[in-house]
Design a protein around this motif. Structure first.
Motif, PDB file in Angstrom:
ATOM      1  N   UNK A  11      72.804-105.291  68.528  1.00  0.00           N
ATOM      2  CA  UNK A  11      73.460-104.237  69.297  1.00  0.00           C
ATOM      3  C   UNK A  11      73.502-104.607  70.777  1.00  0.00           C
ATOM      4  N   UNK A  12      72.403-105.160  71.277  1.00  0.00           N
ATOM      5  CA  UNK A  12      72.353-105.576  72.681  1.00  0.00           C
ATOM      6  C   UNK A  12      73.374-106.685  72.956  1.00  0.00           C
ATOM      7  N   UNK A  13      73.494-107.651  72.041  1.00  0.00           N
ATOM      8  CA  UNK A  13      74.488-108.724  72.217  1.00  0.00           C
ATOM      9  C   UNK A  13      75.912-108.153  72.212  1.00  0.00           C
ATOM     10  N   UNK A  14      76.150-107.223  71.309  1.00  0.00           N
ATOM     11  CA  UNK A  14      77.481-106.605  71.246  1.00  0.00           C
ATOM     12  C   UNK A  14      77.799-105.860  72.531  1.00  0.00           C
ATOM     13  N   UNK A  15      76.810-105.145  73.046  1.00  0.00           N
ATOM     14  CA  UNK A  15      77.002-104.416  74.300  1.00  0.00           C
ATOM     15  C   UNK A  15      77.287-105.395  75.434  1.00  0.00           C
ATOM     16  N   UNK A  17      78.706-108.295  75.214  1.00  0.00           N
ATOM     17  CA  UNK A  17      80.064-108.801  75.026  1.00  0.00           C
ATOM     18  C   UNK A  17      81.091-107.780  75.510  1.00  0.00           C
ATOM     19  N   UNK A  18      80.883-106.533  75.147  1.00  0.00           N
ATOM     20  CA  UNK A  18      81.786-105.469  75.599  1.00  0.00           C
ATOM     21  C   UNK A  18      81.762-105.365  77.122  1.00  0.00           C
ATOM     22  N   UNK A  19      80.589-105.426  77.695  1.00  0.00           N
ATOM     23  CA  UNK A  19      80.449-105.352  79.145  1.00  0.00           C
ATOM     24  C   UNK A  19      81.140-106.537  79.826  1.00  0.00           C
ATOM     25  N   UNK A  20      81.024-107.722  79.235  1.00  0.00           N
ATOM     26  CA  UNK A  20      81.671-108.906  79.788  1.00  0.00           C
ATOM     27  C   UNK A  20      83.195-108.743  79.763  1.00  0.00           C
ATOM     28  N   UNK A  21      83.730-108.261  78.648  1.00  0.00           N
ATOM     29  CA  UNK A  21      85.176-108.048  78.552  1.00  0.00           C
ATOM     30  C   UNK A  21      85.631-107.026  79.583  1.00  0.00           C
ATOM     31  N   UNK A  22      84.920-105.929  79.677  1.00  0.00           N
ATOM     32  CA  UNK A  22      85.267-104.887  80.650  1.00  0.00           C
ATOM     33  C   UNK A  22      85.252-105.445  82.068  1.00  0.00           C
ATOM     34  N   UNK A  23      84.203-106.186  82.405  1.00  0.00           N
ATOM     35  CA  UNK A  23      84.095-106.744  83.751  1.00  0.00           C
ATOM     36  C   UNK A  23      85.232-107.685  84.101  1.00  0.00           C
ATOM     37  N   UNK A  24      85.584-108.538  83.163  1.00  0.00           N
ATOM     38  CA  UNK A  24      86.686-109.474  83.418  1.00  0.00           C
ATOM     39  C   UNK A  24      88.003-108.734  83.623  1.00  0.00           C
ATOM     40  N   UNK A 135      88.827-116.841  74.845  1.00  0.00           N
ATOM     41  CA  UNK A 135      87.369-117.027  74.829  1.00  0.00           C
ATOM     42  C   UNK A 135      86.859-116.683  73.433  1.00  0.00           C
ATOM     43  N   UNK A 136      86.233-117.623  72.735  1.00  0.00           N
ATOM     44  CA  UNK A 136      85.792-117.368  71.360  1.00  0.00           C
ATOM     45  C   UNK A 136      84.810-116.203  71.233  1.00  0.00           C
ATOM     46  N   UNK A 137      84.044-115.949  72.270  1.00  0.00           N
ATOM     47  CA  UNK A 137      83.091-114.834  72.225  1.00  0.00           C
ATOM     48  C   UNK A 137      83.826-113.500  72.354  1.00  0.00           C
ATOM     49  N   UNK A 138      84.850-113.458  73.181  1.00  0.00           N
ATOM     50  CA  UNK A 138      85.564-112.206  73.452  1.00  0.00           C
ATOM     51  C   UNK A 138      86.739-111.957  72.510  1.00  0.00           C
ATOM     52  N   UNK A 139      87.257-112.994  71.883  1.00  0.00           N
ATOM     53  CA  UNK A 139      88.463-112.868  71.052  1.00  0.00           C
ATOM     54  C   UNK A 139      88.366-111.790  69.977  1.00  0.00           C
ATOM     55  N   UNK A 140      87.260-111.677  69.230  1.00  0.00           N
ATOM     56  CA  UNK A 140      87.201-110.619  68.213  1.00  0.00           C
ATOM     57  C   UNK A 140      87.305-109.206  68.818  1.00  0.00           C
TER      58      UNK A 140
END
Length: 152
Positions: A11-15, A17-24, A135-140
């Motif tokens: 859950x922390x990793x998912x959060x 990732x979401x935070x990274x996408x939002x920030x970008x 970005x493979x991490x953000x693509x999904x």
């Protein structure tokens, strides 16, 4: 018991990732709106939200509703509204049915600026999502957002 619960770690990793996408995305849109129109993302979001109000029943948002919609505290929303009102982009008016209620409406100058800024916002969003999709991490997550947009 393990030091880190696997479900919590996931859950922390998912959060993150979401935070990274939002920030970008927010960073790209912020830079585009600031350089092209002198608006922050929050200012643009507020103008956009308030531009969709109408005079009929339920057509105006109270300040608490505005704060919830732009994800700010009521005091931060009040400061944001004040800044935009000082620039002549918003007006405050009293509610006809409840004199304690204050509504905020976009002025003609605010609508004009919003109209100029909308294509910039939309283009920056498209570019930010396209870059994130590479970005493979953000693509999904990007695909999920695009699917949500397609179902709207």
């Amino acid at each position: 018991m393990p030091a880190t619960d696997p479900a919590s770690a996931g859950l922390a990793r998912s959060w993150c990732t979401l935070s990274m996408l939002h920030g970008r995305i927010e960073g790209r849109v912020e830079r585009a709106l600031q350089s092209g129109h002198g608006l922050s993302v929050r200012e643009y979001s507020l103008l956009d939200l308030l531009s969709r109000q109408h005079d009929g029943p339920g057509g105006h948002l109270r300040m608490k509703e505005v704060a919830d919609a732009v994800a700010l505290s009521q005091s931060a929303t009040t400061r944001l509204v004040t800044r935009l009102a000082d620039r002549g982009l918003l007006n405050r008016c009293l509610c006809d049915t409840d004199r304690r209620g204050v509504y905020t409406e976009v002025t003609e100058a605010g609508l004009a600026l919003l109209g100029e800024a909308r294509p910039t916002n939309d283009a920056a969003l498209r570019r930010a999502f396209a870059e994130a999709a590479e970005d493979p991490v953000l693509a999904p997550l990007v695909r999920t957002v695009e699917e949500l947009n397609g179902s709207a």
